[in-house]
Design an enzyme around this catalytic site. Structure first.
Site, PDB file in Angstrom:
ATOM      1  N   TYR A   1      41.863  21.806 -83.249  1.00 50.43           N
ATOM      2  CA  TYR A   1      42.954  21.095 -82.566  1.00 50.43           C
ATOM      3  C   TYR A   1      42.838  19.587 -82.851  1.00 50.43           C
ATOM      4  CZ  TYR A   1      45.898  19.554 -78.678  1.00 50.43           C
ATOM      5  OH  TYR A   1      46.869  18.953 -77.916  1.00 50.43           O
TER       6      TYR A   1
ATOM      7  N   ARG B   1      36.291  18.130 -55.464  1.00 51.32           N
ATOM      8  CA  ARG B   1      35.921  17.715 -56.834  1.00 51.32           C
ATOM      9  C   ARG B   1      34.736  18.540 -57.333  1.00 51.32           C
ATOM     10  NH1 ARG B   1      32.381  13.991 -57.946  1.00 51.32           N
ATOM     11  NH2 ARG B   1      32.825  12.620 -56.198  1.00 51.32           N
TER      12      ARG B   1
ATOM     13  N   LYS C   1      47.362  27.700 -72.260  1.00 50.61           N
ATOM     14  CA  LYS C   1      47.937  28.632 -73.235  1.00 50.61           C
ATOM     15  C   LYS C   1      47.947  30.067 -72.689  1.00 50.61           C
ATOM     16  CE  LYS C   1      47.532  24.789 -75.535  1.00 50.61           C
ATOM     17  NZ  LYS C   1      48.462  23.718 -75.297  1.00 50.61           N
TER      18      LYS C   1
ATOM     19  N   ASP D   1      35.898  27.400 -79.260  1.00 48.44           N
ATOM     20  CA  ASP D   1      37.187  27.267 -78.579  1.00 48.44           C
ATOM     21  C   ASP D   1      37.939  28.580 -78.805  1.00 48.44           C
ATOM     22  OD1 ASP D   1      39.840  26.768 -77.878  1.00 48.44           O
ATOM     23  OD2 ASP D   1      39.751  24.660 -78.451  1.00 48.44           O
TER      24      ASP D   1
HETATM   25  C1  LIG Z   1      42.905  25.228 -79.598  1.00 39.64           C
HETATM   26  C2  LIG Z   1      43.175  24.183 -78.564  1.00 39.64           C
HETATM   27  N1  LIG Z   1      42.150  23.650 -77.888  1.00 39.64           N
HETATM   28  C3  LIG Z   1      42.347  22.699 -76.950  1.00 39.64           C
HETATM   29  C4  LIG Z   1      43.612  22.233 -76.658  1.00 39.64           C
HETATM   30  C5  LIG Z   1      43.794  21.157 -75.610  1.00 39.64           C
HETATM   31  O1  LIG Z   1      44.328  21.723 -74.453  1.00 39.64           O
HETATM   32  P1  LIG Z   1      45.224  20.935 -73.372  1.00 39.64           P
HETATM   33  O2  LIG Z   1      46.504  20.597 -74.026  1.00 39.64           O
HETATM   34  O3  LIG Z   1      45.334  21.930 -72.258  1.00 39.64           O
HETATM   35  O4  LIG Z   1      44.476  19.715 -72.975  1.00 39.64           O
HETATM   36  C6  LIG Z   1      44.707  22.777 -77.334  1.00 39.64           C
HETATM   37  C7  LIG Z   1      46.070  22.300 -77.033  1.00 39.64           C
HETATM   38  O5  LIG Z   1      47.021  22.658 -77.689  1.00 39.64           O
HETATM   39  C8  LIG Z   1      44.485  23.772 -78.314  1.00 39.64           C
HETATM   40  O6  LIG Z   1      45.497  24.323 -79.003  1.00 39.64           O
END
Ligand SMILES: Cc1ncc(COP(=O)(O)O)c(C=O)c1O
Length: 393
Positions: free
Chosen positions: A111, A58, A208, A183
């Site tokens: 998101y 962890r 992604k 992000d």
């Molecule tokens: C820009 C962005 N940030 C964060 C996330 C969250 O990621 P996760 O689905 O791996 O939890 C996503 C998911 O589509 C995303 O497109």
């Protein structure tokens, strides 16, 4: 390999790789929850000097550390902390740096769950957020309050593809000692380096582009400095947001081909965006590689290329969009993005359906908006797929 002077193409393959006693070319999967100490003093030392040696998965694990070091090298940061998902990376940043009474300035096109977590969950803990159009630096500036602790942006934004000037926002944050988190999921470190542009924290859904094969959910937060890394690591351990060694192994394998996949998908995306832009049934295409994109010049300046994502609207609005999506044969009708397979989805009823309609519209997410994540299939096949579905509209 620790040589950060090498190209990103070399580092994505070699960075972080552990040399074991058998000469494994690939870092093995250390599928163990715990590590034996040589003696009590060794255990005491490892507990005291977390980060030197391993004692519990962890907290850290060689396979996970290998991935963290590789992504940190690509992002040019001090240290990386991988997490079970992209959302746990987002939450880790908020949990680590926000306290009741603090204020956040957040781009209004991020998101959906990120927006929800700030506007519901953290609001209940006494943390207020101002959602602003981050493409307008004056709006970011004027939203700052005395208690603003964090500016949080996503660029290109999901799903509008709006581009925020990272250097511009970093200047505003820096003047007031406010942390800037970016992000970078839509770009990956291959296309954009937020830390180099002045951000303090960069995070990814590695589900992604970094993994790239639509078979793992995972995330990472990378800190620019040790003073930011330490608190993040401590919170990750307490909250138990860690990833699993097998997950790390798969993501590390995906990362090795990042530049090749992104280049190829982006080449397809430009051709597709140009096709869509001149199609009589398409109203609007948002793709940073098109001159018609409102922040085309900023994208050119801060991104190495326009990427593999776009959103568009059909002239017939929602019904036309639905007909198109229901008739795609190669692109899968599925959420997520950044994989080698082309995916199409409808933000208003899927990824951003958790937001009230008014909030969606305010963020530029109209009912008819379609998001398209371009994969590495043949460009002509993808264009034909779209053309055939558009025929049905
Ligand atoms: C820009 C962005 N940030 C964060 C996330 C969250 O990621 P996760 O689905 O791996 O939890 C996503 C998911 O589509 C995303 O497109």
């Amino acid at each position: 390999m620790k040589d950060d002077s090498k190209s990103i193409e070399t580092r994505q393959v070699h960075s972080g790789t552990i040399k074991d006693q058998f000469g494994s070319v690939v870092t093995p999967i250390y599928q163990t929850s715990t590590f034996a100490f040589e003696n009590v003093d060794d255990g005491a030392y490892k507990f005291k000097h977390k980060g030197e040696g391993y004692f519990y998965t962890r907290v850290s694990n060689p396979t996970i550390k290998d991935l963290e070091d590789a992504v940190t090298s690509l992002e040019e940061g001090y240290g990386g902390i991988s997490t079970s998902s992209g959302m746990s990376a987002v939450n880790l940043v908020f949990w680590t740096f926000l306290r009741p009474g603090d204020h956040v300035v957040c781009g209004d096109s991020v998101y959906g769950p990120t927006l929800s977590v700030l506007s519901t969950f953290f609001k209940e803990f006494g943390i207020e957020t101002s959602f602003v159009d981050a493409t307008q630096l004056a709006e970011v500036q004027s939203a700052i309050r005395e208690n603003t602790k964090l500016i949080y942006i996503e660029t290109p934004a999901n799903p509008t593809m709006a581009i925020t000037d990272i250097e511009g926002v970093a200047r505003i944050a820096g003047q007031q000692n406010i942390l800037l988190a970016v992000d970078n999921t839509f770009c990956s470190p291959y296309l954009q380096k937020p830390l180099r542009l002045g951000a303090d924290i960069v995070l990814h859904s590695m589900t992604k582009f970094i993994n790239g094969h639509a078979d793992v959910v995972s995330g990472i937060v990378i800190a620019k400095e040790r003073s930011i890394f330490g608190p993040l690591m401590a919170k990750k351990n307490l909250l138990g947001l860690n990833m699993d060694p097998h997950q790390a192994f798969l993501v590390r394998r995906g990362l090795k081909t990042l530049s090749v996949r992104v280049e190829r998908a982006q080449e397809n995306a430009l051709k597709i965006a140009q096709f869509l832009e001149q199609h009589p049934k398409i109203d609007k295409v948002s793709y940073p590689g098109l001159k018609s994109h409102p922040q085309y010049e900023i994208a050119k300046r801060q991104m190495k290329g326009p990427g593999a994502l776009m959103s568009f609207e059909l002239k017939g609005g929602l019904e036309a969009g639905k007909t198109l999506m229901n008739n795609m044969k190669i692109a899968a009708l599925a959420v997520s993005l950044g994989g080698i397979e082309t995916l199409i989805q409808h933000p208003a009823t899927m990824t951003h359906s958790g937001l009230p309609r008014q909030q969606r519209l305010y963020s530029g997410i109209t009912d008819g908006l379609v998001r398209y994540s371009v994969g590495i299939e043949g460009a002509n096949d993808l264009i034909e797929d779209l053309a055939n579905a558009l025929e049905k509209v």
